[in-house]
Enzyme design. Sequence first.
Site, PDB file in Angstrom:
ATOM      1  N   GLU A 112      32.591 -36.725 -29.991  1.00 37.03           N
ATOM      2  CA  GLU A 112      32.835 -38.175 -30.136  1.00 37.03           C
ATOM      3  C   GLU A 112      32.853 -38.860 -28.767  1.00 37.03           C
ATOM      4  O   GLU A 112      32.341 -39.970 -28.613  1.00 37.03           O
ATOM      5  CB  GLU A 112      34.148 -38.406 -30.888  1.00 37.03           C
ATOM      6  CG  GLU A 112      34.032 -37.971 -32.345  1.00 37.03           C
ATOM      7  CD  GLU A 112      35.358 -37.966 -33.090  1.00 37.03           C
ATOM      8  OE1 GLU A 112      36.345 -37.416 -32.557  1.00 37.03           O
ATOM      9  OE2 GLU A 112      35.412 -38.502 -34.207  1.00 37.03           O
ATOM     10  N   GLU A 132      36.240 -30.523 -37.330  1.00 39.76           N
ATOM     11  CA  GLU A 132      37.587 -30.891 -37.771  1.00 39.76           C
ATOM     12  C   GLU A 132      37.901 -30.364 -39.172  1.00 39.76           C
ATOM     13  O   GLU A 132      39.038 -30.025 -39.493  1.00 39.76           O
ATOM     14  CB  GLU A 132      37.761 -32.418 -37.746  1.00 39.76           C
ATOM     15  CG  GLU A 132      37.846 -33.019 -36.348  1.00 39.76           C
ATOM     16  CD  GLU A 132      36.513 -33.430 -35.761  1.00 39.76           C
ATOM     17  OE1 GLU A 132      35.458 -32.955 -36.254  1.00 39.76           O
ATOM     18  OE2 GLU A 132      36.522 -34.223 -34.809  1.00 39.76           O
TER      19      GLU A 132
HETATM   20  C1  HXC Z   1      43.543 -26.999 -27.772  1.00 40.53           C
HETATM   21  C2  HXC Z   1      41.888 -25.490 -27.251  1.00 40.53           C
HETATM   22  C3  HXC Z   1      40.931 -26.266 -27.965  1.00 40.53           C
HETATM   23  C4  HXC Z   1      41.390 -27.467 -28.583  1.00 40.53           C
HETATM   24  C5  HXC Z   1      39.948 -24.517 -27.164  1.00 40.53           C
HETATM   25  N1  HXC Z   1      41.225 -24.431 -26.781  1.00 40.53           N
HETATM   26  N2  HXC Z   1      39.747 -25.620 -27.888  1.00 40.53           N
HETATM   27  N3  HXC Z   1      43.171 -25.859 -27.168  1.00 40.53           N
HETATM   28  N4  HXC Z   1      42.694 -27.783 -28.456  1.00 40.53           N
HETATM   29  N5  HXC Z   1      40.569 -28.278 -29.226  1.00 40.53           N
HETATM   30  C6  HXC Z   1      41.843 -23.378 -25.975  1.00 40.53           C
HETATM   31  C7  HXC Z   1      42.073 -22.111 -26.783  1.00 40.53           C
HETATM   32  O1  HXC Z   1      43.265 -22.221 -27.535  1.00 40.53           O
HETATM   33  C8  HXC Z   1      42.183 -21.081 -25.677  1.00 40.53           C
HETATM   34  O2  HXC Z   1      43.449 -21.159 -25.082  1.00 40.53           O
HETATM   35  C9  HXC Z   1      41.162 -21.585 -24.659  1.00 40.53           C
HETATM   36  O3  HXC Z   1      40.964 -22.963 -24.936  1.00 40.53           O
HETATM   37  C10 HXC Z   1      39.826 -20.877 -24.767  1.00 40.53           C
HETATM   38  O4  HXC Z   1      39.360 -20.989 -26.106  1.00 40.53           O
HETATM   39  P1  HXC Z   1      38.918 -19.733 -26.996  1.00 40.53           P
HETATM   40  O5  HXC Z   1      39.041 -20.117 -28.403  1.00 40.53           O
HETATM   41  O6  HXC Z   1      39.641 -18.488 -26.573  1.00 40.53           O
HETATM   42  O7  HXC Z   1      37.387 -19.582 -26.576  1.00 40.53           O
HETATM   43  P2  HXC Z   1      36.174 -19.057 -27.466  1.00 40.53           P
HETATM   44  O8  HXC Z   1      36.585 -17.847 -28.224  1.00 40.53           O
HETATM   45  O9  HXC Z   1      35.001 -18.959 -26.556  1.00 40.53           O
HETATM   46  O10 HXC Z   1      35.894 -20.207 -28.531  1.00 40.53           O
HETATM   47  C11 HXC Z   1      35.444 -21.471 -28.121  1.00 40.53           C
HETATM   48  C12 HXC Z   1      35.559 -22.505 -29.278  1.00 40.53           C
HETATM   49  C13 HXC Z   1      37.002 -22.490 -29.825  1.00 40.53           C
HETATM   50  C14 HXC Z   1      34.562 -22.149 -30.369  1.00 40.53           C
HETATM   51  C15 HXC Z   1      35.185 -23.872 -28.698  1.00 40.53           C
HETATM   52  O11 HXC Z   1      37.928 -22.612 -28.709  1.00 40.53           O
HETATM   53  C16 HXC Z   1      37.271 -23.582 -30.813  1.00 40.53           C
HETATM   54  O12 HXC Z   1      36.865 -23.483 -31.943  1.00 40.53           O
HETATM   55  N6  HXC Z   1      38.004 -24.601 -30.375  1.00 40.53           N
HETATM   56  C17 HXC Z   1      38.460 -25.670 -31.253  1.00 40.53           C
HETATM   57  C18 HXC Z   1      37.311 -26.600 -31.590  1.00 40.53           C
HETATM   58  C19 HXC Z   1      37.758 -27.703 -32.532  1.00 40.53           C
HETATM   59  O13 HXC Z   1      38.212 -27.419 -33.642  1.00 40.53           O
HETATM   60  N7  HXC Z   1      37.660 -28.952 -32.087  1.00 40.53           N
HETATM   61  C20 HXC Z   1      38.103 -30.097 -32.865  1.00 40.53           C
HETATM   62  C21 HXC Z   1      39.535 -30.394 -32.543  1.00 40.53           C
HETATM   63  S1  HXC Z   1      40.182 -31.677 -33.563  1.00 40.53           S
HETATM   64  P3  HXC Z   1      44.405 -19.875 -24.916  1.00 40.53           P
HETATM   65  O14 HXC Z   1      45.651 -20.439 -24.349  1.00 40.53           O
HETATM   66  O15 HXC Z   1      44.537 -19.284 -26.268  1.00 40.53           O
HETATM   67  O16 HXC Z   1      43.636 -18.990 -23.982  1.00 40.53           O
HETATM   68  C22 HXC Z   1      39.534 -33.076 -32.895  1.00 40.53           C
HETATM   69  C23 HXC Z   1      39.899 -34.319 -33.628  1.00 40.53           C
HETATM   70  C24 HXC Z   1      39.393 -35.517 -32.963  1.00 40.53           C
HETATM   71  O17 HXC Z   1      38.827 -33.081 -31.938  1.00 40.53           O
HETATM   72  C25 HXC Z   1      40.080 -36.715 -33.547  1.00 40.53           C
HETATM   73  C26 HXC Z   1      39.936 -37.935 -32.730  1.00 40.53           C
HETATM   74  C27 HXC Z   1      40.335 -37.809 -31.330  1.00 40.53           C
END
Ligand code: HXC
Length: 258
Positions: A112, A132
């Site tokens: 976004e 999401e």
């Molecule tokens: C908080 C996050 C994060 C997030 C990654 N991390 N994404 N922390 N919020 N959105 C953190 C992980 O917890 C981890 O911390 C570190 O970053 C590395 O991530 P990993 O998962 O270990 O890496 P990897 O296995 O390579 O996977 C990468 C990934 C995955 C596929 C991108 O991290 C993931 O799926 N992230 C979430 C993506 C997501 O759902 N985004 C949408 C969020 S909701 P630690 O401390 O464990 O090492 C959103 C709503 C928007 O955006 C609404 C309006 C603003």
Amino acid sequence: MSDETLVLSTIEGPVAILTLNRPQALNALSPALIDALIRHLEHCDNDDTIRVIIITGAGRAFAAGADIKAMADATPIDMLTTDMIARWARIAAVRKPVIAAVNGFALGGGCELAMMCDIILASETAQFGQPEINIGIIPGAGGTQRLTRAIGPYRAMEMVLTGATISAQEAYAYGLVNRVCPPDSLLDEARRLAQTIAAKPPLAVRLAKEAVRAAAETTVREGLAIELRNFYLLFASADQKEGMRAFIEKRTANFSGR
Ligand code: HXC
């Protein structure tokens, strides 16, 4: 990490490069990071010496979304009273051109954020998505609207309902990104593009951005009215006189920004 280092700013003449700098969390967009980004963007927007802004990310992500850990326990009342997402509108409201140089994951709020920018360049390793749905919510900072306008309702619906990510090449094929670059040349390509735009008359750049934006945000009738108003308005600028005189005199224009 202190707020001062959440976003790094490098000024290269008329180009500001803002780097989201929370790589250990894949640049998850915590409220503090978003506030820092807004502060930097608004500073750049108000500084006459800066003409184009690039946003990129440190490490292997552009931004992996809003910070899930900061939202996990929130109640609707918390969300409503902090109105955390409303401030994101200030990113989209920047008047100067903003280029997203997407170096890795651009997921959820990260996708976004890229879509709030005016031009999106992607590294071959970039991935885009609105995941999401996988955590029980939906996009909240424009993902259902800007993505749908950018790539069409069927592709947007599939991405939003499945949460599946797409590669940089797919994003290019969908029209979501302007071009795909090798990772090592992404920033240089963004710099080149930024310098090209920075050399144009800034008032025309500003009013052109406003008019193009109107195409996605208003009706055709309103958009045409904004275009015409901005077109006429530019005839009040010194740069319009200089640009047209330079063309007639077969010389390079020297734009003053006025
Ligand atoms: C908080 C996050 C994060 C997030 C990654 N991390 N994404 N922390 N919020 N959105 C953190 C992980 O917890 C981890 O911390 C570190 O970053 C590395 O991530 P990993 O998962 O270990 O890496 P990897 O296995 O390579 O996977 C990468 C990934 C995955 C596929 C991108 O991290 C993931 O799926 N992230 C979430 C993506 C997501 O759902 N985004 C949408 C969020 S909701 P630690 O401390 O464990 O090492 C959103 C709503 C928007 O955006 C609404 C309006 C603003």
